[in-house]
Design a protein around this motif. Structure first.
Motif, short mmCIF file in Angstrom:
data_model
loop_
_atom_site.label_atom_id
_atom_site.label_comp_id
_atom_site.label_asym_id
_atom_site.label_seq_id
_atom_site.Cartn_x
_atom_site.Cartn_y
_atom_site.Cartn_z
N ASN A 93 -68.87 -36.94 -139.66
CA ASN A 93 -68.68 -35.81 -138.74
C ASN A 93 -69.89 -34.87 -138.88
O ASN A 93 -70.01 -34.15 -139.86
N SER B 219 -63.51 -29.76 -125.94
CA SER B 219 -62.82 -28.63 -126.56
C SER B 219 -63.79 -27.59 -127.09
O SER B 219 -63.67 -26.39 -126.81
N LYS B 220 -64.74 -28.06 -127.89
CA LYS B 220 -65.54 -27.11 -128.66
C LYS B 220 -66.71 -26.56 -127.86
O LYS B 220 -67.05 -25.39 -127.99
N TRP C 3 -62.39 -32.50 -142.77
CA TRP C 3 -61.35 -31.92 -141.91
C TRP C 3 -60.04 -32.66 -142.23
O TRP C 3 -60.01 -33.90 -142.22
N GLY D 1 -60.58 -22.61 -135.25
CA GLY D 1 -61.45 -23.75 -135.01
C GLY D 1 -61.80 -23.86 -133.54
O GLY D 1 -61.89 -24.97 -133.01
N PRO E 240 -67.30 -33.90 -132.10
CA PRO E 240 -66.98 -32.86 -131.11
C PRO E 240 -67.96 -31.69 -131.10
O PRO E 240 -67.96 -30.89 -130.17
N TYR E 241 -68.80 -31.59 -132.16
CA TYR E 241 -69.71 -30.44 -132.23
C TYR E 241 -71.15 -30.79 -131.86
O TYR E 241 -72.06 -30.00 -132.09
N ASN F 29 -67.50 -30.04 -139.75
CA ASN F 29 -66.43 -29.08 -140.02
C ASN F 29 -65.90 -29.44 -141.41
O ASN F 29 -65.45 -30.58 -141.59
N ASP G 297 -67.07 -38.72 -135.64
CA ASP G 297 -66.28 -37.67 -135.00
C ASP G 297 -67.25 -36.58 -134.57
O ASP G 297 -67.72 -35.79 -135.38
N LEU H 186 -59.29 -40.08 -131.97
CA LEU H 186 -59.50 -40.43 -133.38
C LEU H 186 -58.37 -41.30 -133.90
O LEU H 186 -58.60 -42.32 -134.56
N HIS I 201 -58.46 -35.89 -140.70
CA HIS I 201 -59.04 -37.22 -140.95
C HIS I 201 -58.19 -37.95 -141.99
O HIS I 201 -57.86 -39.11 -141.84
N ARG J 45 -56.71 -29.76 -123.79
CA ARG J 45 -56.53 -31.07 -124.41
C ARG J 45 -57.23 -32.17 -123.61
O ARG J 45 -56.59 -32.92 -122.85
N GLY K 260 -57.55 -34.57 -125.69
CA GLY K 260 -58.27 -33.96 -126.81
C GLY K 260 -58.88 -35.05 -127.67
O GLY K 260 -58.58 -36.25 -127.51
N ALA K 261 -59.73 -34.63 -128.62
CA ALA K 261 -60.37 -35.61 -129.50
C ALA K 261 -59.37 -36.21 -130.49
O ALA K 261 -59.55 -37.35 -130.94
N LYS K 262 -58.33 -35.48 -130.82
CA LYS K 262 -57.39 -35.96 -131.86
C LYS K 262 -56.79 -37.33 -131.52
O LYS K 262 -56.85 -38.25 -132.35
#
Ligand code: PLP
Length: 388
Positions: free
Chosen positions: A170, A232-233, A126, A41, A204-205, A174, A202, A105, A129, A241, A100-102
């Motif tokens: 999202n 990140s992406k 994903w 990922g 990130p992309y 993903n 969400d 979230l 989630h 992170r 990081g995004a985690k």
């Protein structure tokens, strides 16, 4: 020493299937087997030199920063996000920088979900989630995306109850690589008007988009919106992170309060990495290569009759529809791995059996070889190839 008695909440938690598979692939590689790993990922290339160099000059700054991040980073994220999302409400006080995004979230969910509240997740999704929502005590209600992997707004409308508190969206998505249509997002915003439901976008992309049809989530009139984004992406910064959330003041303050106890600030060098990416315009790194690899995937997969796939509109994934190929996508992915060395993530990891995710953000040569092995395997499924 005796085993500690673990809390009940662990019972709902499974290890991320993508990470587990990735670990297996790495182990096979360590055993000397040739593996064509299309499970990751993340982008395969190194963090850009300009970021590494900028950060190297900041290593003497090694004390805590404010929990929500360095003021200059919050300022820059707010400025760039205002431009990207065309949203004047995004000021530095609305930015919370996280590791990081985690965590962004998870902090967002913790701020809006009470135990028993429902969280709607359109499947495939994903898996984090679901796990994050459940760790907050939320009850996950799944709906399905349409056959074309767009939001099914009618299905979401039917799933809403007085207990619904959040929906996670999202796009780019993903695992499918789909971009949700403006029409469906506009309809969803209309349905949610006046409700207590918060949309957690969400995102990130959002910098990795191959279609002109993408519109940022702020353009549809959602009443209550939290945006999760990061570096990140788009900047090949997964290991550093560094991510952030954007929210109106009270939620941002609540998230800062939470994070002050469970995370503290994101690592200082990583904050400077984010800052240097923004100072370079926040353009995705190596996007031409990613676009070329996306085209390669589309042209190779188009030559496989038994396979339907979704041409990626964003991110670096495509989702293969295996329904003409197998009844069991998990087993099929394992057979593919043993027979050819090509590793994909079975759809089960995203609550979508019958599919597999192919990630094309890695090395181009590996991708090319893997696509040709996949083609041979599927066009002549009687051929079981040994690999070494
Ligand atoms: N959200 C989605 C949809 C993702 O796919 C990922 C990573 O795979 C993340 C969030 C997490 O991003 P980060 O590595 O910045 O925590």
């Amino acid at each position: 020493m005796r085993e500690p008695i673990l809390a009940d909440r662990l019972a709902v938690l499974e290890e991320s299937a993508t990470l587990a598979l990735n670990a297996r692939v790495k182990q096979m590689a360590a055993e000397g087997k040739t593996v064509y790993n299309l499970t990751a990922g993340e982008l395969g290339w190194d963090t850009p030199d300009y970021i590494q160099t900028a950060v190297a000059n900041t290593l003497s700054q090694n004390k805590y920063t404010p929990v929500a991040g360095l003021p200059e980073l919050r300022q820059k994220i707010a400025e760039k996000s205002r431009e990207f999302y065309k949203a004047d409400w995004i000021q530095p006080s609305n930015v919370v920088v996280t590791a990081g995004a985690k965590p962004a979230l998870y902090a967002s969910l913790l701020t809006v979900i009470n135990p028993g509240d429902q969280v709607i997740l359109p499947a495939p999704f994903w898996s984090s989630h679901k796990h994050m929502a459940e760790l907050c005590g939320g009850k996950v209600v799944t709906t399905s995306l349409t056959d074309n992997f767009d939001l099914d707004v009618n299905a979401i409308a039917e799933a809403i109850t007085p207990n619904t508190k959040a929906i996670i969206i999202n796009s780019p998505h993903n695992p499918t690589g789909a971009v949700f249509s403006a029409d469906s997002l506009r309809k969803l915003a209309e349905i949610l008007k006046g409700s207590p439901i918060t949309v957690i976008a969400d995102d990130p992309y959002t910098k990795l988009v191959f279609t002109d049809d993408f519109k940022p989530i702020t353009g549809f009139g959602f009443d209550s919106l939290v945006i999760i984004n990061g570096f990140s992406k788009s900047q090949a910064l997964t290991g550093w992170r560094i991510g952030y959330l954007l929210a109106e003041d009270s939620l941002a303050q609540a998230a800062i309060k939470l994070l002050s106890h469970i995370m503290g600030n994101a690592a200082v060098p990583s904050q400077y990495a984010g800052l240097s990416a923004l100072e370079r315009g926040d353009k995705p790194f190596n996007f031409d290569t990613l676009t070329r690899q996306c085209d390669l995937v589309i042209s190779a997969l188009s030559e496989i009759d038994s396979l339907k796939f979704h041409a990626p509109e964003g991110a670096f994934y495509t989702f293969l529809d295996l329904q003409k190929v197998t009844d069991n996508s998990l087993e099929w992915c394992e057979q593919l791995l043993s027979a050819t060395g090509v590793a994909l993530v079975p759809g089960e990891a995203f609550s979508a059996p019958g599919f597999a995710r192919l990630s094309f953000g890695g090395d181009e040569e590996v991708l090319s070889k893997a696509l040709s092995l996949l083609k041979d395997y599927l066009n002549d499924s009687t051929t079981q190839k040994d690999f070494q």
